[in-house]
Design a protein around this motif. Structure first.
Motif, PDB file in Angstrom:
ATOM      1  N   TYR A 102       0.859  -1.189   0.000  1.00 52.38           N
ATOM      2  CA  TYR A 102       0.000   0.000   0.000  1.00 52.38           C
ATOM      3  C   TYR A 102       0.892   1.235   0.000  1.00 52.38           C
ATOM      4  O   TYR A 102       1.869   1.306   0.761  1.00 52.38           O
ATOM      5  N   ASP A 103       0.549   2.197  -0.826  1.00 49.90           N
ATOM      6  CA  ASP A 103       1.290   3.454  -0.870  1.00 49.90           C
ATOM      7  C   ASP A 103       0.601   4.491   0.013  1.00 49.90           C
ATOM      8  O   ASP A 103      -0.612   4.717  -0.119  1.00 49.90           O
ATOM      9  N   PHE A 104       1.380   5.115   0.886  1.00 46.07           N
ATOM     10  CA  PHE A 104       0.855   6.153   1.767  1.00 46.07           C
ATOM     11  C   PHE A 104       1.641   7.446   1.597  1.00 46.07           C
ATOM     12  O   PHE A 104       2.852   7.420   1.378  1.00 46.07           O
ATOM     13  N   GLN A 105       0.925   8.543   1.718  1.00 45.69           N
ATOM     14  CA  GLN A 105       1.558   9.856   1.777  1.00 45.69           C
ATOM     15  C   GLN A 105       1.438  10.372   3.204  1.00 45.69           C
ATOM     16  O   GLN A 105       0.431  10.145   3.882  1.00 45.69           O
ATOM     17  N   VAL A 106       2.460  11.062   3.638  1.00 44.77           N
ATOM     18  CA  VAL A 106       2.503  11.631   4.983  1.00 44.77           C
ATOM     19  C   VAL A 106       2.195  13.119   4.912  1.00 44.77           C
ATOM     20  O   VAL A 106       2.733  13.832   4.065  1.00 44.77           O
ATOM     21  N   CYS A 118      -0.186  12.399   9.773  1.00 40.49           N
ATOM     22  CA  CYS A 118      -1.241  11.465   9.388  1.00 40.49           C
ATOM     23  C   CYS A 118      -0.808  10.729   8.124  1.00 40.49           C
ATOM     24  O   CYS A 118       0.010  11.228   7.348  1.00 40.49           O
ATOM     25  N   TYR A 119      -1.380   9.549   7.937  1.00 38.17           N
ATOM     26  CA  TYR A 119      -1.024   8.685   6.811  1.00 38.17           C
ATOM     27  C   TYR A 119      -2.226   8.551   5.879  1.00 38.17           C
ATOM     28  O   TYR A 119      -3.293   8.076   6.291  1.00 38.17           O
ATOM     29  N   PHE A 120      -2.053   8.959   4.622  1.00 44.25           N
ATOM     30  CA  PHE A 120      -3.121   8.954   3.631  1.00 44.25           C
ATOM     31  C   PHE A 120      -2.794   7.954   2.523  1.00 44.25           C
ATOM     32  O   PHE A 120      -1.709   7.998   1.954  1.00 44.25           O
ATOM     33  N   ALA A 156      -9.601  18.701   1.987  1.00 42.51           N
ATOM     34  CA  ALA A 156      -9.200  18.546   0.579  1.00 42.51           C
ATOM     35  C   ALA A 156      -9.311  17.108   0.085  1.00 42.51           C
ATOM     36  O   ALA A 156      -9.175  16.852  -1.112  1.00 42.51           O
ATOM     37  N   LEU A 157      -9.590  16.179   0.982  1.00 42.24           N
ATOM     38  CA  LEU A 157      -9.645  14.764   0.593  1.00 42.24           C
ATOM     39  C   LEU A 157     -10.969  14.406  -0.075  1.00 42.24           C
ATOM     40  O   LEU A 157     -11.987  15.073   0.118  1.00 42.24           O
ATOM     41  N   ASP A 158     -10.930  13.320  -0.824  1.00 39.82           N
ATOM     42  CA  ASP A 158     -12.144  12.793  -1.433  1.00 39.82           C
ATOM     43  C   ASP A 158     -13.141  12.398  -0.348  1.00 39.82           C
ATOM     44  O   ASP A 158     -12.767  11.856   0.691  1.00 39.82           O
ATOM     45  N   ASP A 159     -14.419  12.656  -0.615  1.00 36.62           N
ATOM     46  CA  ASP A 159     -15.456  12.392   0.381  1.00 36.62           C
ATOM     47  C   ASP A 159     -15.529  10.921   0.788  1.00 36.62           C
ATOM     48  O   ASP A 159     -15.971  10.599   1.899  1.00 36.62           O
ATOM     49  N   LYS A 160     -15.102  10.017  -0.084  1.00 40.58           N
ATOM     50  CA  LYS A 160     -15.204   8.587   0.212  1.00 40.58           C
ATOM     51  C   LYS A 160     -14.066   8.081   1.106  1.00 40.58           C
ATOM     52  O   LYS A 160     -14.096   6.922   1.543  1.00 40.58           O
ATOM     53  N   THR A 161     -13.090   8.930   1.365  1.00 40.41           N
ATOM     54  CA  THR A 161     -11.949   8.525   2.191  1.00 40.41           C
ATOM     55  C   THR A 161     -12.413   8.084   3.570  1.00 40.41           C
ATOM     56  O   THR A 161     -13.136   8.806   4.261  1.00 40.41           O
ATOM     57  N   LEU A 162     -11.998   6.898   3.995  1.00 40.08           N
ATOM     58  CA  LEU A 162     -12.352   6.376   5.314  1.00 40.08           C
ATOM     59  C   LEU A 162     -11.441   6.980   6.376  1.00 40.08           C
ATOM     60  O   LEU A 162     -10.230   7.084   6.170  1.00 40.08           O
TER      61      LEU A 162
END
Length: 254
Positions: A102-106, A118-120, A156-162
């Motif tokens: 899984y790729d995450f951005q910090v 936080c990890y996205f 700024a995140l997509d609404d579907k983001t958990l």
């Protein structure tokens, strides 16, 4: 979609277990205790691949030492310039990492603490103690202005983001959300859902960014009216920073 399971710790903490595609390994987030993680791994017949830390507070980090001792090959990811020093890979705003494919951005999200990250990625965010469902973290080290800027990262995140935060604070948060937004039908509807779940000891997480944009007063400080804020906390002007600070002060005394 990544699979994430909750490991309960302390009174209301969740240690999140991110499942690998091989169903044999997990990454845990903010292990405030080692014992519940060991029990989970044994019960599920899984091994630990890595640890993600959002900030230095003891209820997010106490289990790290014992887990590293039991799994000496694992990598601990955490914030740079942090009081918590048992980190193998120190991360700053904009860094990326790959765990279990899984790729995450910090993203740096100061406010609760100065070192908070936080990890996205994978359609979700591990938000630690910055963003809760219906609320946000107390300002132990950072300023209200810093925390309001951190809220913009989530907006700024997509609404579907958990949203996977680290505490089961939703019921209390929704009581405040209702007080600060008495005419918000989405708040009243969600508050009822949360109260029903908690009466049955059912977890309220994950939330979604879309839901939080509709109900969370700290994401909505710019649209909450001054008149909704009690006089003793009401700011002089209608600026979002000022209203956010007022809401946080009100919540601290709610």
């Amino acid at each position: 979609m990544a699979q994430v399971e909750a490991i309960k710790a302390y009174k209301d903490n969740y240690i999140w277990a991110l499942q690998g595609s091989d169903n044999k390994q997990v990454v845990v987030v903010d292990p405030g205790l080692a014992e519940p993680v060991f029990a989970y791994l044994k019960e599920q017949n899984k091994t630990l691949a890595a640890i993600l830390i959002t900030h230095h507070h003891w209820d997010h980090t106490t289990g790290v030492a014992a887990l590293k001792l039991a799994y000496p090959g694992i990598t601990v990811y955490g914030p740079k310039n942090s009081p918590f020093t048992d980190v193998d890979v120190a991360l700053s705003d904009g860094d990326t990492l790959k765990v279990l494919n899984y790729d995450f951005q910090v993203r740096a999200t100061p406010g609760h603490t100065l070192d908070h990250i936080c990890y996205f990625g994978a359609g979700l965010v591990f938000s630690g103690d910055t963003l809760f469902s219906g609320g946000c973290g107390r300002l132990f080290e950072g300023s209200a202005e810093q925390m309001w800027q951190s809220m913009q990262v989530f907006r700024a995140l997509d609404d579907k983001t958990l949203v996977y935060c680290t505490h089961e604070y939703t019921q209390a948060n929704m009581q405040f959300a209702a007080a600060s937004q008495p005419h918000n039908e989405a708040v009243l509807s969600y508050q009822h859902q949360v109260e029903t779940k908690r009466a049955q000891d059912i977890i309220t997480l994950p939330s979604t960014i879309g839901l939080e944009k509709r109900i969370n007063p700290f994401l909505r400080a710019d649209v909450i009216s001054l008149g909704a804020i009690p006089p003793q906390f009401r700011p002089q002007d209608d600026e979002p920073n000022a209203k956010f600070a007022a809401l946080r002060a009100w919540k601290d005394n709610f």
